[in-house]
Enzyme design. Sequence first.
Site, PDB file in Angstrom:
ATOM      1  N   TYR A 142      20.488  14.465 -27.921  1.00 48.44           N
ATOM      2  CA  TYR A 142      19.361  14.393 -28.928  1.00 48.44           C
ATOM      3  C   TYR A 142      18.122  15.094 -27.881  1.00 48.44           C
ATOM      4  O   TYR A 142      17.263  15.307 -28.584  1.00 48.44           O
ATOM      5  CB  TYR A 142      19.104  13.041 -29.107  1.00 48.44           C
ATOM      6  CG  TYR A 142      19.929  12.434 -29.911  1.00 48.44           C
ATOM      7  CD1 TYR A 142      21.123  13.014 -30.741  1.00 48.44           C
ATOM      8  CD2 TYR A 142      20.029  10.967 -30.344  1.00 48.44           C
ATOM      9  CE1 TYR A 142      21.934  12.554 -31.684  1.00 48.44           C
ATOM     10  CE2 TYR A 142      20.830  10.406 -31.134  1.00 48.44           C
ATOM     11  CZ  TYR A 142      22.000  11.068 -32.019  1.00 48.44           C
ATOM     12  OH  TYR A 142      22.642  10.403 -32.744  1.00 48.44           O
ATOM     13  N   LYS A 191      34.185  10.978 -24.089  1.00 47.07           N
ATOM     14  CA  LYS A 191      35.178  11.853 -24.778  1.00 47.07           C
ATOM     15  C   LYS A 191      35.939  12.955 -23.480  1.00 47.07           C
ATOM     16  O   LYS A 191      35.583  14.083 -23.703  1.00 47.07           O
ATOM     17  CB  LYS A 191      34.590  12.514 -25.810  1.00 47.07           C
ATOM     18  CG  LYS A 191      35.386  13.464 -26.686  1.00 47.07           C
ATOM     19  CD  LYS A 191      36.291  12.724 -27.652  1.00 47.07           C
ATOM     20  CE  LYS A 191      37.149  13.547 -28.602  1.00 47.07           C
ATOM     21  NZ  LYS A 191      38.288  12.879 -29.053  1.00 47.07           N
ATOM     22  N   ASP A 223      36.670   8.270 -30.103  1.00 38.38           N
ATOM     23  CA  ASP A 223      37.408   8.039 -31.661  1.00 38.38           C
ATOM     24  C   ASP A 223      38.281   6.766 -31.568  1.00 38.38           C
ATOM     25  O   ASP A 223      38.145   6.035 -32.537  1.00 38.38           O
ATOM     26  CB  ASP A 223      38.196   9.260 -31.805  1.00 38.38           C
ATOM     27  CG  ASP A 223      38.892   9.769 -30.703  1.00 38.38           C
ATOM     28  OD1 ASP A 223      38.609   9.286 -29.487  1.00 38.38           O
ATOM     29  OD2 ASP A 223      39.694  10.740 -30.493  1.00 38.38           O
ATOM     30  N   ASP A 247      24.606   5.660 -30.799  1.00 38.67           N
ATOM     31  CA  ASP A 247      23.949   5.712 -32.142  1.00 38.67           C
ATOM     32  C   ASP A 247      24.970   5.461 -33.193  1.00 38.67           C
ATOM     33  O   ASP A 247      24.847   4.300 -34.061  1.00 38.67           O
ATOM     34  CB  ASP A 247      23.262   6.836 -32.125  1.00 38.67           C
ATOM     35  CG  ASP A 247      22.475   7.018 -33.290  1.00 38.67           C
ATOM     36  OD1 ASP A 247      22.062   5.837 -33.990  1.00 38.67           O
ATOM     37  OD2 ASP A 247      21.811   8.099 -33.656  1.00 38.67           O
ATOM     38  N   ASP A 251      26.077   1.303 -35.013  1.00 38.46           N
ATOM     39  CA  ASP A 251      25.847   1.062 -36.441  1.00 38.46           C
ATOM     40  C   ASP A 251      27.144   0.516 -36.920  1.00 38.46           C
ATOM     41  O   ASP A 251      26.986  -0.445 -37.646  1.00 38.46           O
ATOM     42  CB  ASP A 251      25.381   2.384 -37.124  1.00 38.46           C
ATOM     43  CG  ASP A 251      23.917   2.491 -37.334  1.00 38.46           C
ATOM     44  OD1 ASP A 251      22.959   2.037 -36.382  1.00 38.46           O
ATOM     45  OD2 ASP A 251      23.449   3.328 -38.171  1.00 38.46           O
TER      46      ASP A 251
END
Length: 361
Positions: A142, A191, A223, A247, A251
Site C-alpha cells: 500500500y 507467503k 491462503d 487488511d 475483514d
Amino acid sequence: MKKTIAVIKGDGIGPEIVKEAIRVLDRIAEEFGHTFVYHEALAGGAAIDACGECLPQRTVDICMASDSVLLGAVGGPKWDDLPGSQRPEKALLEIRSKMGLYANLRPAILFQQLADASPLKPALVQKGIDFIVVRELTGGIYFGEHQTWQKGDECAASDLMLYTKREIERIARVAFDTAMKRKKHVTSVDKANVLDTSRLWRKTVEEIAKEYPEVALDHMYVDNAAMQLCKNPAQFDVILTENMFGDILSDEASMITGTIGTIGSSSLGEGTCGMYEPIHGSAPDIAGQNKANPIGTILSAAMMLKYSFGMEKESACVEAAVNTVLDGGYRTLDMMSEGKMLVSCSEMGTKIAAAIHKTKE
Ligand code: NAD
C-alpha cells in the site's frame, strides 16, 4: 484525568456512529470523574468538499496535538471517480503514516449473544472465537511505488511491495508483547513460498521470537490462513501479518464473528497516542438512516481508554455495558434475529451509555 481527543467523524455513517461513541465516553467521564475535551477535525470526503483536499494540515496538527484520535469512516460513491491520490481513503494512509502508527490491532471476538449471526456451523462457534490480528500498517504494497503506463496497445500497472527488517522487527515485537498478555501463541502469516518480502518476514519474526521464549510461534501461508479462519478459528490467539494480508484476513475474521459492525480497532506507534476506529467503512447504503451499528466505534473508544489513557477499569466498564445491552436482547438491523428487539443507532448508543456503572470495589 483530563484528555484531549481529536474527533474525525468522516463520511457516510461516520457522524452517526461517532456521536454514539462520544455519548458513551461522556458517560464514562461522568461516572469516573474524568474530563474529555473533543477537537473536531475534517478528513476524507467531508474535507475534500470543505477544503479541496482529503487531509488538511489543520487536521494533522489537531491529531498530533491530541492525546488520541477517534475516527468514524471515510469514503463514498460521491468521491469514487477521483484519481487514487485524491480519494478520501488516502487521508487514512497519510494520517497513519504522519503519526507513525505502524501497528493495527483488531480483536476478533464472538459475542456468544450473536452466535446465530456467525456464518460458521454452531459446532465451530461453540468452541469460541477470541483472537487478535496484529497488522503492519505503514509498509508493504500500500505504501510502495504505484505506476500505470501505456505501451502501444498494452496498458500495464505495478505496485511495489517493500519491507525493511526494522519494520518487521517492530511489528513482531508488538505481536509478541500482545501474546504475552494473552495465551502466548503467535501465528505469523506470510507467503514465503513465493515472495521475497515474506521470506525476510519469516526469518526476522523467528529472530524476534528468541526474545520471547514463553511464546509459541508458528507460521502459516496466507491462503491457508484464510481457510483455517473458517475451518478452525479457535486455534488462533495472535495473528501477526503484513499490511495487505492483514487488511483482507481481518475483514474475514470480523465476518466469522457475525457482523462487521461490532469490531473496533486501534492503530499504535511509539508513544501512547493512537488512532481508534471501527473496522468497517462508511456504509453509504445506510448512511443518514440511523440504522448503523455503533458498537464497533464504541469498542474502539474502549480500546482508546485502555491503550492510550491507561484506563483499564473504564475500558472494561464499556465492554461490560455492551454485553449487558446485548444480553437484554437489543440489536441493530445488521445483527437482528428472531425474537430480538430492533433498535436504531442512537437507541443502541443511549442504552449502552445508560448501562455504564462503576463496579463497587
Ligand atoms: P462498508 O464496510 O462500508 O460496508 C459493507 C457492508 O457492511 C454494507 O452493506 C454496510 O451497510 C455494512 N456495514 C458496514 N458498517 C456497518 C455498521 N456499522 N452497521 C451496519 N452495517 C454496516 O464497505 P464498502 O461498502 O466496501 O465501502 C464503503 C465506503 O467505505 C467506500 O468508499 C470505502 O472505500 C470506504 N471504506 C472506508 C474505510 C475506513 O474509513 N476505514 C474502511 C473500508 C471502506
